[in-house]
Scaffold this motif. Structure first.
Motif, PDB file in Angstrom:
ATOM      1  N   LYS A 134      21.015  -7.097 -22.266  1.00  0.00           N
ATOM      2  CA  LYS A 134      19.855  -6.730 -22.997  1.00  0.00           C
ATOM      3  C   LYS A 134      18.913  -5.580 -22.317  1.00  0.00           C
ATOM      4  N   THR A 135      19.027  -5.510 -21.157  1.00  0.00           N
ATOM      5  CA  THR A 135      18.024  -4.588 -20.461  1.00  0.00           C
ATOM      6  C   THR A 135      18.745  -3.542 -19.718  1.00  0.00           C
ATOM      7  N   THR A 148      22.524 -11.586 -14.820  1.00  0.00           N
ATOM      8  CA  THR A 148      21.060 -11.486 -15.012  1.00  0.00           C
ATOM      9  C   THR A 148      20.512 -10.575 -14.086  1.00  0.00           C
ATOM     10  N   GLU A 154      16.504 -11.964 -16.888  1.00  0.00           N
ATOM     11  CA  GLU A 154      17.255 -11.444 -18.092  1.00  0.00           C
ATOM     12  C   GLU A 154      18.651 -10.666 -18.154  1.00  0.00           C
TER      13      GLU A 154
END
Length: 210
Positions: free
Chosen positions: A124-125, A116, A120
């Protein structure tokens, strides 16, 4: 750890036998008890060693790379079942559900490592280039842990290191590697500046031409 492989084998042997019972629709408590006890015993050892290892990698990762982009990156180990409950209790409570599915849904075999940044998940980012840099940093941290724990110096093999990385990040990664004591073999399709710490080999038509 020398004991890890034995624990891993014992766990998956017990898991396989429990799954056979589940698939048969067996309901006798005594048939499950022995295999579940072995799964619990082995999973305790497996989980403890995995958490220690991931914790060591996370510590080195933050030490070496935490300052890049802020100190919001983390590496977290998920043990494969609900964190706030003992595994033996969990297996017992989930047995009816597992019987319906025909397999053991939760346990050390479902463990995962979560990467992360800022809370997040990077998948995903992050862009592909950012993920590549992040994972390379994780691998470099792992190499350092292996060196410290095993008293051996890993050899780093990195293929086409500039792919998907912009020039700043590729130079950052290469510069970091050059400042370590690791021996590294790195391939690239782009011409690179040579220095006293680097030996460059050119490959033409499958042959090495220095």
């Amino acid at each position: 750890e020398p004991s890890y492989l034995m624990s891993w084998k014992q766990y998956f042997k017990a898991l396989r036998h429990r799954n056979i019972l589940l698939q048969k629709g067996e309901t006798k408590e005594e048939l499950y008890r022995a295999w579940e006890a072995e799964m619990v015993k082995s999973s305790v050892s497996i989980t403890a060693q995995r958490k220690t290892f991931i914790g060591s990698i996370s510590s080195r990762f933050n030490q070496f790379f935490g300052e890049q982009g802020g100190n919001n990156k983390s590496i977290t180990y998920k043990q494969g079942w609900q964190e706030d409950i003992q595994y033996d209790e969990y297996l017992f409570k989930r047995r009816a559900e597992d019987q319906q599915k025909g397999y053991t849904k939760y346990g050390a075999h479902q463990a995962d490592v979560i990467f992360t940044d800022g809370g997040e998940q990077i998948k995903k980012t992050y862009s592909r280039g950012q993920i590549k840099l992040y994972i390379n940093q994780v691998l470099m941290s792992q190499a350092r842990v292996i060196e410290e724990k095993g008293r051996v110096q890993p050899i780093i093999l990195m293929d086409d290191y500039t792919a998907e990385l912009d020039i700043n990040n590729s130079e950052y990664l290469l510069s970091w590697l050059k400042n370590q004591e690791f021996q590294a073999f790195i391939t690239t399709t782009e011409a690179q500046k040579n220095d006293e710490n680097t030996t460059v080999f050119h490959v033409e038509q499958g042959k090495i031409v220095k």
